[in-house]
Design a protein around this motif. Structure first.
Motif, PDB file in Angstrom:
ATOM      1  N   THR A   1      22.611  49.985  49.343  1.00 31.20           N
ATOM      2  CA  THR A   1      22.930  51.283  48.753  1.00 31.20           C
ATOM      3  C   THR A   1      23.425  52.176  49.876  1.00 31.20           C
TER       4      THR A   1
ATOM      5  N   SER B   1      29.066  41.682  43.883  1.00 29.79           N
ATOM      6  CA  SER B   1      29.333  42.679  42.841  1.00 29.79           C
ATOM      7  C   SER B   1      29.072  44.050  43.434  1.00 29.79           C
ATOM      8  N   SER B   2      29.705  45.066  42.836  1.00 31.57           N
ATOM      9  CA  SER B   2      29.547  46.408  43.384  1.00 31.57           C
ATOM     10  C   SER B   2      29.887  47.461  42.342  1.00 31.57           C
TER      11      SER B   2
ATOM     12  N   MET C   1      27.735  53.993  46.869  1.00 33.82           N
ATOM     13  CA  MET C   1      28.060  52.574  46.706  1.00 33.82           C
ATOM     14  C   MET C   1      26.759  51.833  46.424  1.00 33.82           C
TER      15      MET C   1
ATOM     16  N   THR D   1      32.879  47.802  54.326  1.00 37.80           N
ATOM     17  CA  THR D   1      33.223  46.398  54.105  1.00 37.80           C
ATOM     18  C   THR D   1      33.627  45.704  55.407  1.00 37.80           C
TER      19      THR D   1
ATOM     20  N   MET E   1      25.921  47.677  46.147  1.00 41.65           N
ATOM     21  CA  MET E   1      26.542  46.360  46.291  1.00 41.65           C
ATOM     22  C   MET E   1      25.498  45.260  46.342  1.00 41.65           C
TER      23      MET E   1
ATOM     24  N   VAL F   1      30.900  40.455  49.284  1.00 38.32           N
ATOM     25  CA  VAL F   1      30.446  41.332  48.208  1.00 38.32           C
ATOM     26  C   VAL F   1      30.552  40.565  46.900  1.00 38.32           C
TER      27      VAL F   1
END
Length: 178
Positions: A8, A34-35, A46, A22, A48, A32
């Motif tokens: 988070t 899913s996000s 964010m 990233t 993820m 990643v």
């Protein structure tokens, strides 16, 4: 060996923040899975699910130190994917709500679902303005997992009553493809 983490990230919005986060993840061999990302007010958030080599987890704390120094809040949490086992046989439903915005809509719906033992998987809400009047309109879309022994009518009819009381149109349907 790979491990999954939930990341988070919250803080002020600026150009390049997704690239910065990233870049750190890719540098440590992360992917990643899913996000969700959104600007909320003037802040950016964010969430993820990231898969990365087990040994990279400890290095992430050091790699994120400069962003923490800029005032960003970052939480890294190891997770075990027991979700499939925990909710085996449960039924996925989509719930949509639309109506005049006012306090307590999310709480009323979430309270009912929790009281029935229904798990909220995703919940997205927004406020828009009605085309003619400009009045604030609340919209919500959620995916929930319902225990197989819970009769559909029992929990869905109560949602209809909540919708009537709150002046919100609530629709419930089985998630397609399930």
């Amino acid at each position: 060996m790979q491990t999954d983490i939930v990341l988070t990230f919250t803080g002020h919005d600026r150009v390049g923040i997704v690239e910065a986060v990233t870049k750190i993840l890719v540098h440590q061999g992360g992917n990643v899975k899913s996000s969700r990302m959104a600007r909320l007010g003037g802040e950016f958030a964010m969430l993820m699910l990231v898969s990365l080599p087990e040994q990279a987890f400890e290095r992430l704390e050091q790699d994120f130190a400069p962003l923490r120094g800029e005032g960003y809040h970052i939480l890294l949490l190891r997770t075990a994917d027991s979700h499939a086992e925990k909710f085996k046989g449960w039924l996925p439903y989509e719930i949509e709500a639309l109506g005049a915005d006012h306090e307590g809509i999310i709480h009323e719906i979430a309270s009912h679902l929790a009281g029935q033992g229904i798990n909220i998987e995703t919940l997205d809400t927004s406020i828009t303005h009605a085309p003619m009047s400009g009045a604030p309109l609340f919209s919500m879309k959620a995916i929930v997992m319902v225990p197989p022994q819970l009769p559909f009518q029992k929990w869905s009819e109560a949602l209809d009553e909540i919708g009537d009381r709150l002046n919100v149109n609530i629709k419930v349907g089985l998630v397609k493809g399930q």
